[in-house]
Design a protein around this motif. Structure first.
Motif, PDB file in Angstrom:
ATOM      1  N   THR A 153     -60.158 -13.395  -1.145  1.00 14.29           N
ATOM      2  CA  THR A 153     -61.437 -13.846  -0.601  1.00 14.29           C
ATOM      3  C   THR A 153     -62.554 -12.829  -0.830  1.00 14.29           C
ATOM      4  OG1 THR A 153     -60.793 -12.972   1.563  1.00 14.29           O
ATOM      5  CG2 THR A 153     -60.335 -15.303   1.137  1.00 14.29           C
ATOM      6  N   ASN A 154     -62.232 -11.545  -0.875  1.00 20.62           N
ATOM      7  CA  ASN A 154     -63.276 -10.532  -1.089  1.00 20.62           C
ATOM      8  C   ASN A 154     -63.896 -10.676  -2.483  1.00 20.62           C
ATOM      9  OD1 ASN A 154     -62.942  -9.402   1.455  1.00 20.62           O
ATOM     10  ND2 ASN A 154     -61.359  -7.975   0.745  1.00 20.62           N
ATOM     11  N   GLN A 155     -63.048 -10.795  -3.516  1.00 24.14           N
ATOM     12  CA  GLN A 155     -63.563 -10.975  -4.866  1.00 24.14           C
ATOM     13  C   GLN A 155     -64.297 -12.304  -5.003  1.00 24.14           C
ATOM     14  OE1 GLN A 155     -63.818  -7.944  -6.373  1.00 24.14           O
ATOM     15  NE2 GLN A 155     -63.225  -8.982  -8.282  1.00 24.14           N
ATOM     16  N   ALA A 156     -63.768 -13.338  -4.356  1.00 27.12           N
ATOM     17  CA  ALA A 156     -64.432 -14.639  -4.412  1.00 27.12           C
ATOM     18  C   ALA A 156     -65.833 -14.555  -3.818  1.00 27.12           C
ATOM     19  CB  ALA A 156     -63.595 -15.686  -3.666  1.00 27.12           C
ATOM     20  N   ALA A 157     -65.950 -13.911  -2.660  1.00 25.93           N
ATOM     21  CA  ALA A 157     -67.261 -13.771  -2.025  1.00 25.93           C
ATOM     22  C   ALA A 157     -68.212 -12.953  -2.904  1.00 25.93           C
ATOM     23  CB  ALA A 157     -67.092 -13.113  -0.653  1.00 25.93           C
ATOM     24  N   TYR A 158     -67.685 -11.920  -3.577  1.00 26.37           N
ATOM     25  CA  TYR A 158     -68.530 -11.081  -4.444  1.00 26.37           C
ATOM     26  C   TYR A 158     -69.162 -11.917  -5.562  1.00 26.37           C
ATOM     27  CZ  TYR A 158     -69.598  -7.942  -8.319  1.00 26.37           C
ATOM     28  OH  TYR A 158     -70.215  -7.324  -9.373  1.00 26.37           O
ATOM     29  N   TYR A 159     -68.376 -12.713  -6.241  1.00 24.74           N
ATOM     30  CA  TYR A 159     -68.892 -13.483  -7.372  1.00 24.74           C
ATOM     31  C   TYR A 159     -69.811 -14.618  -6.902  1.00 24.74           C
ATOM     32  CZ  TYR A 159     -65.771 -11.068 -10.602  1.00 24.74           C
ATOM     33  OH  TYR A 159     -65.158 -10.118 -11.370  1.00 24.74           O
ATOM     34  N   LEU A 160     -69.474 -15.256  -5.791  1.00 25.77           N
ATOM     35  CA  LEU A 160     -70.332 -16.332  -5.294  1.00 25.77           C
ATOM     36  C   LEU A 160     -71.678 -15.793  -4.822  1.00 25.77           C
ATOM     37  CD1 LEU A 160     -67.628 -18.384  -3.333  1.00 25.77           C
ATOM     38  CD2 LEU A 160     -68.678 -18.987  -5.518  1.00 25.77           C
ATOM     39  N   ASP A 161     -71.673 -14.642  -4.130  1.00 22.42           N
ATOM     40  CA  ASP A 161     -72.935 -14.022  -3.704  1.00 22.42           C
ATOM     41  C   ASP A 161     -73.756 -13.586  -4.916  1.00 22.42           C
ATOM     42  OD1 ASP A 161     -72.282 -14.404  -1.079  1.00 22.42           O
ATOM     43  OD2 ASP A 161     -71.485 -12.390  -0.772  1.00 22.42           O
ATOM     44  N   ARG A 162     -73.092 -13.098  -5.926  1.00 23.84           N
ATOM     45  CA  ARG A 162     -73.801 -12.679  -7.136  1.00 23.84           C
ATOM     46  C   ARG A 162     -74.475 -13.862  -7.816  1.00 23.84           C
ATOM     47  NH1 ARG A 162     -70.987  -9.413 -12.193  1.00 23.84           N
ATOM     48  NH2 ARG A 162     -72.785  -9.513 -13.629  1.00 23.84           N
ATOM     49  N   LEU A 163     -73.820 -15.015  -7.842  1.00 20.79           N
ATOM     50  CA  LEU A 163     -74.421 -16.209  -8.428  1.00 20.79           C
ATOM     51  C   LEU A 163     -75.690 -16.605  -7.673  1.00 20.79           C
ATOM     52  CD1 LEU A 163     -74.571 -18.799 -10.112  1.00 20.79           C
ATOM     53  CD2 LEU A 163     -72.824 -19.799  -8.620  1.00 20.79           C
ATOM     54  N   VAL A 164     -75.614 -16.616  -6.335  1.00 25.40           N
ATOM     55  CA  VAL A 164     -76.783 -16.999  -5.539  1.00 25.40           C
ATOM     56  C   VAL A 164     -77.923 -15.999  -5.720  1.00 25.40           C
ATOM     57  CG1 VAL A 164     -77.594 -17.393  -3.182  1.00 25.40           C
ATOM     58  CG2 VAL A 164     -75.331 -18.227  -3.872  1.00 25.40           C
ATOM     59  N   ARG A 165     -77.565 -14.717  -5.829  1.00 25.71           N
ATOM     60  CA  ARG A 165     -78.590 -13.660  -5.927  1.00 25.71           C
ATOM     61  C   ARG A 165     -79.218 -13.603  -7.314  1.00 25.71           C
ATOM     62  NH1 ARG A 165     -75.489 -10.062  -4.598  1.00 25.71           N
ATOM     63  NH2 ARG A 165     -74.992  -9.144  -6.642  1.00 25.71           N
ATOM     64  N   GLU A 166     -78.423 -13.666  -8.370  1.00 27.31           N
ATOM     65  CA  GLU A 166     -78.940 -13.474  -9.721  1.00 27.31           C
ATOM     66  C   GLU A 166     -79.471 -14.760 -10.356  1.00 27.31           C
ATOM     67  OE1 GLU A 166     -76.042 -11.540 -12.138  1.00 27.31           O
ATOM     68  OE2 GLU A 166     -75.720  -9.870 -10.731  1.00 27.31           O
ATOM     69  N   PHE A 167     -78.999 -15.914  -9.853  1.00 29.21           N
ATOM     70  CA  PHE A 167     -79.426 -17.189 -10.446  1.00 29.21           C
ATOM     71  C   PHE A 167     -79.870 -18.147  -9.334  1.00 29.21           C
ATOM     72  CE2 PHE A 167     -76.331 -15.275 -13.282  1.00 29.21           C
ATOM     73  CZ  PHE A 167     -76.951 -15.349 -14.524  1.00 29.21           C
ATOM     74  N   PRO A 168     -80.952 -17.815  -8.648  1.00 31.12           N
ATOM     75  CA  PRO A 168     -81.388 -18.654  -7.511  1.00 31.12           C
ATOM     76  C   PRO A 168     -81.777 -20.066  -7.921  1.00 31.12           C
ATOM     77  CG  PRO A 168     -83.074 -17.050  -8.098  1.00 31.12           C
ATOM     78  CD  PRO A 168     -81.864 -16.677  -8.889  1.00 31.12           C
ATOM     79  N   ASP A 169     -82.129 -20.281  -9.189  1.00 28.69           N
ATOM     80  CA  ASP A 169     -82.523 -21.617  -9.631  1.00 28.69           C
ATOM     81  C   ASP A 169     -81.389 -22.393 -10.278  1.00 28.69           C
ATOM     82  OD1 ASP A 169     -85.130 -21.072  -8.787  1.00 28.69           O
ATOM     83  OD2 ASP A 169     -85.648 -20.150 -10.716  1.00 28.69           O
ATOM     84  N   SER A 170     -80.190 -21.851 -10.257  1.00 35.46           N
ATOM     85  CA  SER A 170     -79.054 -22.512 -10.902  1.00 35.46           C
ATOM     86  C   SER A 170     -78.671 -23.782 -10.144  1.00 35.46           C
ATOM     87  CB  SER A 170     -77.850 -21.575 -10.970  1.00 35.46           C
ATOM     88  OG  SER A 170     -76.695 -22.262 -11.406  1.00 35.46           O
ATOM     89  N   GLU A 171     -78.202 -24.745 -10.885  1.00 31.09           N
ATOM     90  CA  GLU A 171     -77.741 -25.986 -10.261  1.00 31.09           C
ATOM     91  C   GLU A 171     -76.463 -25.786  -9.450  1.00 31.09           C
ATOM     92  OE1 GLU A 171     -76.064 -28.825 -13.128  1.00 31.09           O
ATOM     93  OE2 GLU A 171     -76.215 -27.231 -14.645  1.00 31.09           O
ATOM     94  N   TYR A 172     -75.836 -24.613  -9.594  1.00 29.02           N
ATOM     95  CA  TYR A 172     -74.580 -24.349  -8.899  1.00 29.02           C
ATOM     96  C   TYR A 172     -74.771 -23.535  -7.624  1.00 29.02           C
ATOM     97  CZ  TYR A 172     -72.935 -25.661 -13.524  1.00 29.02           C
ATOM     98  OH  TYR A 172     -72.720 -26.320 -14.706  1.00 29.02           O
ATOM     99  N   VAL A 173     -75.999 -23.223  -7.251  1.00 30.58           N
ATOM    100  CA  VAL A 173     -76.231 -22.407  -6.057  1.00 30.58           C
ATOM    101  C   VAL A 173     -75.702 -23.112  -4.812  1.00 30.58           C
ATOM    102  CG1 VAL A 173     -78.031 -21.493  -4.543  1.00 30.58           C
ATOM    103  CG2 VAL A 173     -78.164 -21.090  -6.999  1.00 30.58           C
TER     104      VAL A 173
END
Length: 415
Positions: A384-404
């Protein structure tokens, strides 16, 4: 019979009575039966003894361990009438306490044949007025007829063998015994079972709509309500209704959860198919050259293999493209689809390695896709720690992504 022999008989009887408890056999209040049987007995002793039929009364307390097996205690009073050449008009009083087992492996409608076996101890009055103990074993046949759910009639014929030779007042060449014929009524605390117990309807097997993300299809609410249920007795009607309602509520909750899971799976597959189609459509004509046209053709074939669920072949096709065209601008896409194929095969470790390779291409159009799948693959592995890291990174680095939005949904599951 000697005092020591009497003690051994009492000890054996008590030991046998504790066997069901020691063996862990199920004891249930609703499986108890009580009964009373009346009948007649005739003694079979030495040759000089002539006997007639004497009256008797027996009481039964039985426990049903299996549909075809009952066992319990029988006790009662019996008179054995007999004449000897030295006296006439004599009779012996018997007080018995037995362990009894009844087997009824087959049935014919409301009738079932019985095999009665058992042993016990009894106390009898000798000719001199004194009372003595002796042991006995018995075997016989009978029949039981059901009157209603709780009432049955029994008729039994049993042959008894005693361990001593003084029941008839004289010693001879063999042991004494007597024949018993009895009939009576039994009352069962629970419903009388004929044949094997009815089992609850088995739920249908789970069916999978997507690899590694199976969804169980269970009976609908109307099917559950239409399933035949045993009619409860009046005293348990309220409890039966409450249990049925609770079971229906539980199944409804399970169905709602499975419907939600199925909806998410269908949405994800639909999105994936649409992305594949768009990606194939985006592969327009490229400048002439063997390298470009070779990559495009191989890329289309590899994507088609993936769409056809031929994941192992798709992995090999994309790997060939990575090897033969390492500098193509879409080579990062090959790493991504290799990861997707491994993910669908359930090899999440290999999927993570392929998605991480996508991150080595800063200009890859699959960066946000890869971050989302890295989160999902780590969730599958329980990290869960690694999962949270990558999901938070997606939201932070790609705020306009369709996957946010989807990343935020997965993120809530690891809080």
């Amino acid at each position: 019979m000697g005092y020591r022999k009497q003690c051994w008989l009492v000890a054996a009887f008590l030991a046998a009575w504790t066997v069901p408890v020691a063996a862990g056999l199920p004891i249930a209040r609703e499986k108890w039966s009580v009964g009373i049987l009346g009948g007649g007995q005739r003694i079979y002793g030495d040759e000089k003894v002539e006997s007639s039929i004497g009256p008797g009364l027996q009481f039964l307390i039985m426990q049903r361990f299996r549909p075809e097996l009952k066992a319990g205690v029988r006790f009662g009073y019996t008179e054995l009438d007999f004449d000897r050449d030295t006296a006439s008009g004599l009779f012996t009083e018997i007080l018995n306490l037995d362990l009894l087992a009844q087997f009824h492996p087959v049935e014919f409608g409301r009738f079932r044949p019985l095999l009665n076996v058992g042993f016990g101890i009894f106390n009898f009055q000798y000719l001199n007025g004194n009372r003595y103990f002796d042991g006995e074993a018995f075997m016989g046949l009978g029949v039981e007829a059901s009157v209603n759910q709780n009432l049955a009639l029994q008729l039994n014929v049993t042959r008894h063998w005693t361990t001593g030779d003084d029941l008839d007042g004289q010693e001879g060449r063999g042991k004494d015994g007597y024949l018993c014929i009895g009939a009576g009524v039994l009352w069962h605390a629970g419903e009388i079972l004929f044949g094997k117990p009815k089992s609850s309807p088995a739920l249908p097997a789970e069916t999978s709509t997507a690899p590694k993300e199976a969804v169980t299809v269970e009976p609908s609410l109307s099917e559950i309500l239409s399933q035949p249920q045993p009619a409860p007795t009046p005293r348990t009607l309220a409890d039966s209704v409450r249990m049925t309602v609770a079971e229906l509520e539980r199944r409804v909750r399970e169905q709602e959860q499975k419907v939600e899971t199925l909806r998410r799976v269908v949405e994800e597959k639909a999105e994936l198919v649409e992305r594949l189609r768009q990606e194939i459509a985006s592969l327009g004509p490229r400048p002439a050259g063997a390298q470009a046209s070779g990559f495009d053709a191989g890329y289309r074939q590899a994507l088609q293999l993936y769409m056809d669920h031929q994941y192992e072949q798709a992995i090999r096709a994309f790997s060939v493209l990575v090897r033969d065209y390492p500098d193509d601008k879409n080579v990062s896409n090959c790493h991504y689809w290799i990861g997707e194929a491994y993910f669908m095969l359930g090899d999440y470790q290999q999927a993570i390695r392929s998605f991480e390779r996508v991150l080595n291409y800063p200009n890859s159009p699959k960066l946000d896709d890869a971050l989302l799948m890295l989160g999902r693959a780590n969730l599958k592995l329980g990290d869960t720690n690694q999962a949270a890291y990558y999901l938070d990174r997606l939201v932070r680095e790609f705020p306009d992504s369709e996957y946010v939005q989807k990343a935020k949904q997965y993120r809530t599951s690891v809080r």
